[in-house]
Design a protein around this motif. Structure first.
Motif, PDB file in Angstrom:
ATOM      1  N   MET A  32       3.015  -3.031  -5.324  1.00 48.57           N
ATOM      2  CA  MET A  32       3.200  -3.564  -3.372  1.00 48.57           C
ATOM      3  C   MET A  32       4.747  -4.953  -3.053  1.00 48.57           C
ATOM      4  O   MET A  32       4.660  -4.402  -2.073  1.00 48.57           O
ATOM      5  N   MET A  35       6.824  -1.963  -2.320  1.00 53.70           N
ATOM      6  CA  MET A  35       7.038  -1.452  -0.871  1.00 53.70           C
ATOM      7  C   MET A  35       6.838  -2.512   0.084  1.00 53.70           C
ATOM      8  O   MET A  35       7.450  -2.366   1.130  1.00 53.70           O
ATOM      9  N   LYS A  36       6.548  -4.021  -0.652  1.00 53.46           N
ATOM     10  CA  LYS A  36       6.693  -4.856   1.019  1.00 53.46           C
ATOM     11  C   LYS A  36       8.657  -4.822   1.229  1.00 53.46           C
ATOM     12  O   LYS A  36       9.332  -5.236   1.878  1.00 53.46           O
ATOM     13  N   THR A  40       8.208  -1.995   4.370  1.00 58.77           N
ATOM     14  CA  THR A  40       6.926  -0.138   4.502  1.00 58.77           C
ATOM     15  C   THR A  40       6.041  -1.331   5.573  1.00 58.77           C
ATOM     16  O   THR A  40       5.512  -2.010   4.823  1.00 58.77           O
ATOM     17  N   LYS A  44       0.575   0.570   6.343  1.00 57.14           N
ATOM     18  CA  LYS A  44       0.588   1.446   5.248  1.00 57.14           C
ATOM     19  C   LYS A  44       0.302   0.732   3.894  1.00 57.14           C
ATOM     20  O   LYS A  44      -0.201   1.348   2.903  1.00 57.14           O
ATOM     21  N   ARG A  45       0.677  -0.208   3.609  1.00 61.91           N
ATOM     22  CA  ARG A  45       0.146  -1.580   2.436  1.00 61.91           C
ATOM     23  C   ARG A  45      -0.581  -2.341   2.258  1.00 61.91           C
ATOM     24  O   ARG A  45      -1.785  -1.290   1.119  1.00 61.91           O
ATOM     25  N   ALA A  49      -3.037  -0.869  -1.204  1.00 62.86           N
ATOM     26  CA  ALA A  49      -3.480  -1.467  -1.836  1.00 62.86           C
ATOM     27  C   ALA A  49      -5.977  -1.066  -1.361  1.00 62.86           C
ATOM     28  O   ALA A  49      -5.543  -0.809  -2.833  1.00 62.86           O
ATOM     29  N   PRO A 246      -2.354  -8.415   1.057  1.00 62.55           N
ATOM     30  CA  PRO A 246      -2.588  -6.251   0.425  1.00 62.55           C
ATOM     31  C   PRO A 246      -2.667  -6.100  -0.814  1.00 62.55           C
ATOM     32  O   PRO A 246      -3.045  -6.026  -2.211  1.00 62.55           O
ATOM     33  N   TYR A 247      -2.072  -7.216  -1.920  1.00 67.76           N
ATOM     34  CA  TYR A 247      -2.313  -7.812  -3.458  1.00 67.76           C
ATOM     35  C   TYR A 247      -4.045  -8.165  -3.427  1.00 67.76           C
ATOM     36  O   TYR A 247      -3.793  -7.966  -4.652  1.00 67.76           O
TER      37      TYR A 247
END
Length: 473
Positions: A32, A35-36, A40, A44-45, A49, A246-247
């Motif tokens: 993640m 991606m950050k 992204t 989408k993230r 996730a 997202p995490y």
């Protein structure tokens, strides 16, 4: 496995299962982060996730399903570590719920002019309770569609849950609502389950401020300034917390599956399928309502997607509220007054999932199980009880338990509560869909009310989500 208290009780890492699951989570969180860093988009993230959480949860439980070490020790250990990341994040969001509700209600009440407040209130109740009545009808329909039988879901409730539900069932209708009136500001402010009490307190303060702005404007002005400053500060804290979303979703979704086990989920697949069918049907009803309002439902769902995804993952309408407000105001063109008022009340009134579809399903299941005549009169009674009972149901995990208890008690089936333990055994799984529907209903209601009020900004609604509003830049 290392059979030592330091590893089994304190560190909670006593087997290769736990160590591997923890390593898998850390790798996912790092993914993640990558991606950050690659810019992204936030939505989408969030989607990645969610899928990662589902895959990890299913894989881990499938791998250890027949292993005694996993069943007796590792599952509990993995759940504890995943809760640290998932529930820990959710708590960061929920700690903002009370100040957001309190400040939002005060802000809208003191800013809305004259008679508009009365109109706003009546339209808000009409939208929230009207959609709840529709969702209750759909709850009845899916029970009939899937031909569910209450006896198929028999099971024992946990002692603490049974006691809590029995206490609620013992209350009369007036007593239930009497308990929503706070007698201590500090205790109400310290409990996310007291959202209705917080709304009442905020309304009292806001009414006093409105009066003093006319009678003693100079004396009340500093207090209003402090409230404005507090709201700006809370929003700033919120923005920073949302960046972690997202995490947290990966751990939340994974843990929902791991803690319950695939076997228990599959054993209740008919009820799960029925409830999610009701959720999907209600999402279609929202499309029709938006079209009737002249609002493009495709744009709505596209912009609301990330908010609904978080509601689905977090299982908390109150926890999602700060994000719901930002989405309504910044992306969907709803005025601040309407979004603050409708969305905030939507966490305690007329929740279409937890207080609509779900309790209606249980009402029909238990009614048929005890031999009640399934006719139009009974269905109307169920809809009325569910709709009225949805007033004052706070939107935190476990809300549906209260809504179900109130409904069964209102129908005269309070004694059947202990007979449906199997349904509450898979509550986290169905709660994800219910919560998403709660938030979607509140957002649609906010748009409806804003359209009725003539303050809806259609141009802002039609604009693409700006990079500034992608929640992470």
């Amino acid at each position: 496995m290392i059979d030592a208290p330091f590893f089994t009780q304190f560190l909670k890492i006593s087997s290769l299962f736990t160590l591997s699951a923890l390593a898998l989570l850390i790798v996912s969180l790092y993914g993640m982060k990558v991606m950050k860093d690659k810019k992204t988009s936030f939505s989408k993230r969030m989607m990645v996730a969610l899928f990662l959480g589902l895959i990890i949860g299913i894989f881990i439980d499938w791998l250890g399903a027949e292993n005694s070490v996993y069943i007796d020790y590792a599952r509990t250990e993995i759940s504890a570590w995943y809760s640290l990341f998932g529930t820990g994040f959710l708590k960061l969001v929920q700690l903002l719920a009370i100040p957001v509700v309190f400040l939002s209600i005060i802000k809208v009440v003191i800013e809305v002019k004259g008679e508009r407040l009365k109109h706003l209130t009546s339209k808000t109740f009409a939208a929230l309770l009207g959609t709840t009545a529709i969702s209750a009808l759909l709850g009845i329909a899916v029970v009939k569609l899937f031909q569910l039988n209450g006896s198929d879901f028999a099971g024992d409730l946990a002692a603490d849950r049974l006691e809590n539900m029995s206490n609620i069932a013992s209350q009369s209708f007036p007593e239930f609502f009497l308990n929503l009136i706070p007698n201590n500001i500090l205790s109400a402010m310290g409990d996310n389950g007291s959202i209705v009490s917080v709304v009442i307190i905020a309304a009292m303060f806001a009414s006093a401020i409105r009066f003093l702005q006319v009678k003693k404007p100079e004396q009340v002005a500093p207090f209003v300034t402090i409230l404005d400053s507090m709201k700006v500060t809370v929003n700033s804290v919120l923005t920073n917390v949302i960046k972690l979303m997202p995490y947290g979703v990966i751990a939340l979704v994974s843990n929902t599956i791991i803690s319950r086990g695939l076997q228990s989920i599959m054993g209740m697949i008919s009820f799960i399928a029925a409830l999610y069918t009701g959720v999907l049907l209600m999402l279609v009803v929202y499309i029709l309502l938006l079209l009737a309002m002249g609002v493009n439902p495709v744009i709505f769902y596209k912009k609301a997607f990330t908010t609904l995804l978080f509601a689905f993952s977090s299982r908390s309408s109150v926890g999602t509220l700060p994000y719901t407000l930002k989405t309504l105001e910044e992306d969907l063109g709803v005025s601040k007054e309407t979004s603050n008022f409708v969305a905030t009340l939507g966490t305690a009134i007329g929740m279409n999932g937890c207080a609509g579809v779900f309790p209606a399903m249980l009402g029909i299941l238990m009614g048929s199980a005890v031999g009640a005549e399934m006719n139009v009169s009974f269905y109307i009674l169920v809809v009325m009880v569910v709709t009225i009972g949805s007033i004052g149901i706070a939107g935190v995990p476990g809300t549906a338990t209260v809504a179900a208890t109130v409904t069964l008690n209102g129908l005269g089936y309070g004694h059947t509560i202990s007979s449906i333990g199997a349904i509450f055994g898979i509550d986290p799984i169905i709660d994800m869909g219910r919560t998403m529907l709660n938030v979607a209903g509140a957002m649609v209601s906010a748009i409806m009310v804003d359209k009725w009020e003539g303050t809806f900004d259609k141009e802002a609604f039609s604009q693409p989500i700006s990079q500034k509003n992608d929640r992470d830049e």
